[in-house]
Design an enzyme around this catalytic site. Structure first.
Site, short mmCIF file in Angstrom:
data_model
loop_
_atom_site.label_atom_id
_atom_site.label_comp_id
_atom_site.label_asym_id
_atom_site.label_seq_id
_atom_site.Cartn_x
_atom_site.Cartn_y
_atom_site.Cartn_z
N GLU A 1 30.69 -50.40 -47.19
CA GLU A 1 30.29 -49.02 -47.45
C GLU A 1 30.39 -48.75 -48.94
OE1 GLU A 1 31.35 -46.28 -43.67
OE2 GLU A 1 33.10 -47.09 -44.72
N ARG B 1 50.03 -43.38 -43.79
CA ARG B 1 49.26 -43.61 -42.58
C ARG B 1 50.03 -44.45 -41.56
NH1 ARG B 1 43.11 -45.89 -43.05
NH2 ARG B 1 42.40 -45.50 -40.92
N GLU C 1 32.71 -53.74 -35.41
CA GLU C 1 32.01 -53.49 -36.67
C GLU C 1 32.56 -54.39 -37.76
OE1 GLU C 1 31.63 -49.62 -38.38
OE2 GLU C 1 31.07 -48.66 -36.49
N TRP D 1 33.75 -36.31 -46.35
CA TRP D 1 34.87 -37.24 -46.55
C TRP D 1 34.71 -38.21 -47.71
CZ3 TRP D 1 34.40 -42.59 -46.34
CH2 TRP D 1 33.16 -43.07 -45.87
N ASP E 1 32.02 -53.91 -41.95
CA ASP E 1 31.38 -52.90 -42.80
C ASP E 1 31.51 -53.17 -44.30
OD1 ASP E 1 31.04 -51.50 -40.43
OD2 ASP E 1 32.78 -50.22 -40.75
N GLN F 1 33.81 -50.11 -50.20
CA GLN F 1 34.84 -50.14 -49.16
C GLN F 1 34.46 -51.17 -48.11
OE1 GLN F 1 36.93 -46.45 -47.95
NE2 GLN F 1 35.87 -46.68 -45.99
N THR F 2 35.44 -51.95 -47.63
CA THR F 2 35.22 -52.88 -46.53
C THR F 2 36.12 -52.48 -45.37
OG1 THR F 2 36.89 -54.46 -47.31
CG2 THR F 2 34.62 -54.77 -48.09
N ASN F 3 35.66 -52.82 -44.17
CA ASN F 3 36.43 -52.44 -42.98
C ASN F 3 35.97 -53.29 -41.80
OD1 ASN F 3 38.26 -51.08 -41.39
ND2 ASN F 3 37.18 -49.13 -41.39
N GLY G 1 42.53 -48.17 -38.67
CA GLY G 1 41.61 -48.45 -39.75
C GLY G 1 42.10 -49.60 -40.59
N ARG G 2 41.22 -50.52 -40.91
CA ARG G 2 41.59 -51.67 -41.75
C ARG G 2 40.80 -51.65 -43.06
NH1 ARG G 2 42.48 -53.56 -36.40
NH2 ARG G 2 44.48 -54.66 -36.23
N GLU G 3 40.73 -50.47 -43.65
CA GLU G 3 39.94 -50.30 -44.86
C GLU G 3 40.61 -50.92 -46.08
OE1 GLU G 3 41.03 -47.79 -42.94
OE2 GLU G 3 39.45 -46.30 -42.56
#
Length: 333
Positions: A112, A282, A108, A203, A110, A125-127, A137-139
């Site tokens: 968002e 995290r 993916e 969320w 992304d 938000q990018t990921n 997760g690489r948000e």
């Protein structure tokens, strides 16, 4: 016989030249030439000009559309206007994915857009995910220097074999370079372009504290100015059509120009609210591809000491600035 790697090299040299300041010259396609209805029944509406579409979230359902082709690398863009007023829990996404083809090892890329309560700003938000790496997760999350519900703004993705860049109005906001350490976590398989609007109440706004309030429905996201400029891939044979669209001549790629890099650094300094690389709650040790910038760490620690606090590595949640400050620091434009 066509040299596939040479074709890709020439094609992306051409792409990067355009993205370095001339992406508006890329062809804009009618919706029906590039996309198809994905879900949502009548909650997707194509406007009379054939180049714009509305997708709606209401009590019944959200909506979405998907590109007719799969792509292996390219430059992809759309102008988007987001819903206004109370939008908590609403998620609008413009992203690439191959989850329908690779259920256990999908990729993916992304964008968002996360709605908010009245008086608070949308966040972006990018990921990325590669090879099903959803456990990492690489948000990153940012505020914007404008209200994205007041007008259309351009959101773009550049994806090459070794580089991903996210753009807002031709300003790069994030660059992801492929590293040996990332291995298969860098997206590498053909993907579709997808846009959706849906209910992320559990969320999306303050960890699910604020839900979608359908008293304010319908929520309408507007899309136009579609650019699908990439290496189309046959979905059955997974063979590329890059040789059909690569230019005859092009210069060697230069990546992000010095002026663009300055704008990106200024944007990130002023607008980044969260980065996975600094999220100590995290990751006790940052993922191996992270390059820790002490100044960036300090900025984020001041923004959210719980998430980013304590030592060198950290991360942050939302707390966006008031709308009155949206336009006070746009020197990077």
């Amino acid at each position: 016989m066509v040299n596939y790697h040479l074709v890709l090299f020439i094609f992306f040299s051409y792409i990067i030249i355009f993205v370095s300041g001339f992406s508006r010259n890329l062809p804009i396609i009618p919706f029906d030439e590039g996309y198809s209805h994905l879900f949502g029944d009548n909650n997707l509406m194509i406007l009379k000009d054939g180049k714009s579409v509305h997708i709606t979230l209401d009590e019944r359902t959200g909506a979405g559309f998907v590109s007719q082709d799969l792509y292996l690398h390219g430059y992809f863009s759309a102008s988007i206007k987001l819903p206004a007023d109370y939008t908590a829990g609403v998620v609008v996404a413009f992203y690439m994915s191959n989850g329908d083809m690779f259920e256990k090892n999908h990729d993916e890329i992304d964008f968002e857009f996360l709605g908010n309560i009245r008086g608070k700003d949308w966040r972006i938000q990018t990921n990325i995910y590669g090879n099903g790496s959803t456990n990492v997760g690489r948000e990153e999350r940012y505020g914007l220097w404008f209200d994205p519900s007041e007008d259309f703004h351009q959101y773009s993705i550049l994806w090459t074999e070794n580089l991903i860049v996210f753009y807002v109005d031709n300003v790069p906001i994030r660059e992801i370079k492929r590293t040996e350490a990332m291995g298969g976590d860098f997206p590498s398989k053909p993907m579709s372009l997808i846009a959706t609007i849906w209910d992320g109440s559990d969320w999306a706004t303050n960890g699910g504290k604020y839900k979608v309030n359908y008293k304010y429905a319908p929520y309408i996201a507007e899309f136009s100015d579609f650019v699908l400029h990439g290496c189309a891939v046959d979905p059955i044979e997974l063979s590329s059509k890059c040789d059909d669209i690569a230019p005859k001549t092009a210069s060697v790629p230069t990546g992000i120009s010095p002026d663009q890099r300055r704008k990106m650094e200024n944007f990130r300094k002023r607008r980044m609210q969260y980065s996975y690389c600094y999220d100590m709650t995290r990751y006790k040790v940052p993922p191996i591809e992270c390059v820790i910038d002490p100044k960036e760490a300090e900025r984020l620690r001041a923004f959210d000491p719980v998430t980013f606090g304590g030592s060198r590595h950290h991360h942050g949640k939302r707390h966006p600035r008031s709308r009155s400050r949206l336009k006070d620091d746009v020197s990077f434009i």
